[in-house]
Design a protein around this motif. Structure first.
Motif, PDB file in Angstrom:
ATOM      1  N   UNK A   1      10.614   3.925  -6.129  1.00  0.00           N
ATOM      2  CA  UNK A   1       9.475   3.570  -6.974  1.00  0.00           C
ATOM      3  C   UNK A   1       8.623   2.482  -6.326  1.00  0.00           C
ATOM      4  N   UNK A   2       9.259   1.593  -5.572  1.00  0.00           N
ATOM      5  CA  UNK A   2       8.488   0.581  -4.835  1.00  0.00           C
ATOM      6  C   UNK A   2       7.627   1.229  -3.762  1.00  0.00           C
ATOM      7  N   UNK A   3       8.196   2.209  -3.068  1.00  0.00           N
ATOM      8  CA  UNK A   3       7.426   2.945  -2.051  1.00  0.00           C
ATOM      9  C   UNK A   3       6.213   3.613  -2.701  1.00  0.00           C
ATOM     10  N   UNK A   4       6.437   4.262  -3.847  1.00  0.00           N
ATOM     11  CA  UNK A   4       5.337   4.913  -4.560  1.00  0.00           C
ATOM     12  C   UNK A   4       4.306   3.884  -5.017  1.00  0.00           C
TER      13      UNK A   4
ATOM     14  N   UNK B   1      -1.035   1.382  -4.493  1.00  0.00           N
ATOM     15  CA  UNK B   1      -1.757   0.130  -4.261  1.00  0.00           C
ATOM     16  C   UNK B   1      -2.751   0.276  -3.107  1.00  0.00           C
ATOM     17  N   UNK B   2      -2.328   0.895  -2.009  1.00  0.00           N
ATOM     18  CA  UNK B   2      -3.234   1.054  -0.874  1.00  0.00           C
ATOM     19  C   UNK B   2      -4.336   2.067  -1.178  1.00  0.00           C
ATOM     20  N   UNK B   3      -4.013   3.054  -2.012  1.00  0.00           N
ATOM     21  CA  UNK B   3      -5.046   4.002  -2.433  1.00  0.00           C
ATOM     22  C   UNK B   3      -6.130   3.286  -3.227  1.00  0.00           C
ATOM     23  N   UNK B   4      -5.717   2.430  -4.152  1.00  0.00           N
ATOM     24  CA  UNK B   4      -6.677   1.674  -4.957  1.00  0.00           C
ATOM     25  C   UNK B   4      -7.428   0.661  -4.094  1.00  0.00           C
ATOM     26  N   UNK B   5      -6.745   0.109  -3.096  1.00  0.00           N
ATOM     27  CA  UNK B   5      -7.378  -0.877  -2.211  1.00  0.00           C
ATOM     28  C   UNK B   5      -8.570  -0.293  -1.481  1.00  0.00           C
ATOM     29  N   UNK B   6      -8.412   0.909  -0.949  1.00  0.00           N
ATOM     30  CA  UNK B   6      -9.446   1.482  -0.080  1.00  0.00           C
ATOM     31  C   UNK B   6     -10.277   2.567  -0.752  1.00  0.00           C
TER      32      UNK B   6
END
Length: 424
Positions: A397-400, A405-410
């Motif tokens: 779940x941390x990996x997901x 998070x990176x999807x939302x970042x960029x």
């Protein structure tokens, strides 16, 4: 230098962050000989909480207390079970869905974890799920707490950065839902491998009964969001309206909220709100010292040396926030870092609303990681699972969470498109 060393030493010895901030500020004044700063300390303390928007914090804390005591939380969990319980791994989906419902009430990952660890983890174990998995899923699902409005971190960020709290509330909706959907996909994959059990399909009479019973509970977050979206009231005003609705629903519709419960509810609200207010006031003092010593400018120069593009800056900020979140409580880290990082982010052209969502996500993920993750320890204690086993079960779940998070970042449109479309 003495002040800086003392700051980290006090943190390492487990001194509460509010005491650390206040004490290091006083010691800085004494060691530097700037005794004239003592004359301004009371005014600085007062200025730290002199903001109308901060009234939303005690109001939303009161909402959560009223809904828990009034049986509203229980009915939201029961409704989630009716909707998702009959599919394979249904109770795991219920865990995620119930956390999303609770997020619209509490706005705190730690509070959600405490509620869910006591209720759904034992039930999942009874139905054949491992306690490790149930506890890890409960901790992971709590990440949506500070994203789906109302949200205490969004209120504090909005005050510190001077941006619209209503926009922040709206911007958190899509990321919160995205986390829920991605965790559901992870459950689906794990359920196939581990052959999760199915719950019995509820009768139509039970479906209708639980759906009817949950409608007043669902009306509270619905009214909050519709009112904010239509500009009927501000985020602060919505908190007062939500508190009134929670009282009326719990006392007169469900009839579980008694007048004898009010002193305890109000006492819990005052204690929680006072803790946050004290932290905000002393952090304002500490921020004053940082500004006086030009620490933000030094940090800005250091970041500029490593990050020459917005893409690199956001990557570096994600790393910094995650590391800080591993050691500091989310609210404390927010109060410390926003005054430093926000001006730098504006220089890189980062949208202020998008940046607020990023900070909140990073610091919330930090709550689930050792060595000082609050959510991790709350789940471990209440669900009675050893930390090492909990961390191991939490890894998928941390990996997901990092992927989202990176999807939302960029892809900033995931946070900004909704409030631009409705033109708040």
């Amino acid at each position: 230098m003495i002040t800086l060393i003392l700051f980290f030493l006090l943190l390492l010895f487990g001194v509460p962050i509010a005491i650390v901030l206040g004490l290091t500020t006083v010691i800085y004044v004494l060691t530097t000989g700037n005794f004239g700063m003592f004359d301004s300390l009371p005014q600085r303390l007062f200025n730290g909480i002199q903001n109308f928007s901060l009234l939303a914090i005690p109001m939303f804390v009161l909402v959560g207390e009223l809904m828990n005591t009034g049986g509203i939380t229980t009915r939201l969990i029961r409704f989630s079970s009716v909707v998702f319980g009959s599919v394979r791994g249904g109770l795991a989906y219920v865990n995620v869905a119930a956390n999303m419902f609770l997020a619209s009430i509490m706005g705190s990952a730690t509070a959600q974890t405490a509620v869910m660890s006591r209720t759904i983890v034992p039930e999942m174990e009874k139905q054949g799920y491992s306690r490790d998995f149930a506890s890890a899923l409960t901790a992971a699902s709590s990440i949506v707490g500070p994203l789906i409005p109302p949200s205490m971190p969004f209120i504090i960020y909005g005050v510190l950065a001077g941006v619209s709290i209503s926009k922040l509330f709206v911007a958190g909706i899509v990321p919160g839902i995205l986390f829920g959907v991605c965790f559901a996909l992870m459950i689906y994959v794990i359920s196939i491998k581990q052959n999760f059990p199915r719950s019995e399909r509820p009768t139509w009479s039970k479906v209708w009964k639980d759906t009817f019973n949950v409608l007043p509970a669902l009306a509270i977050p619905t009214i909050i969001m519709v009112g904010i979206l239509l500009g009927i009231f501000t985020a602060t005003e919505s908190a007062a309206i939500a508190a009134l609705l929670a009282f009326l629903v719990g006392a007169f519709f469900y009839r579980e909220l008694k007048f004898k419960d009010l002193p305890k509810i109000l006492s819990n609200t005052v204690i929680t709100s006072a803790t946050v207010a004290f932290l905000i006031t002393v952090s304002n003092l500490f921020g004053w010292v940082l500004t006086y010593e030009k620490i933000p400018q030094l940090i800005a120069k250091s970041i500029l040396a490593f990050a020459d593009t917005q893409w690199a800056f956001l990557l570096l900020v994600n790393l910094i926030l995650f590391l800080v979140g591993m050691f500091l409580d989310g609210v404390a880290a927010l109060i410390l870092l926003v005054p430093i990082l926000y001006p730098i982010a504006m220089n890189y052209g980062v949208d202020p609303i998008h940046f607020g969502v990023l900070i909140t996500i990073n610091l919330t993920i930090g709550l689930m990681t050792p060595p000082v993750g609050t959510v991790l320890f709350v789940t471990s204690a209440l669900a009675e699972v050893k930390i090492e086993r909990l961390v191991r079960a939490l890894l998928p779940f941390l990996v997901m969470a990092f992927v989202v998070m990176f999807l939302i970042t960029y892809v900033p449109q995931l946070t900004t498109a909704i409030f631009q479309w409705i033109k708040i």
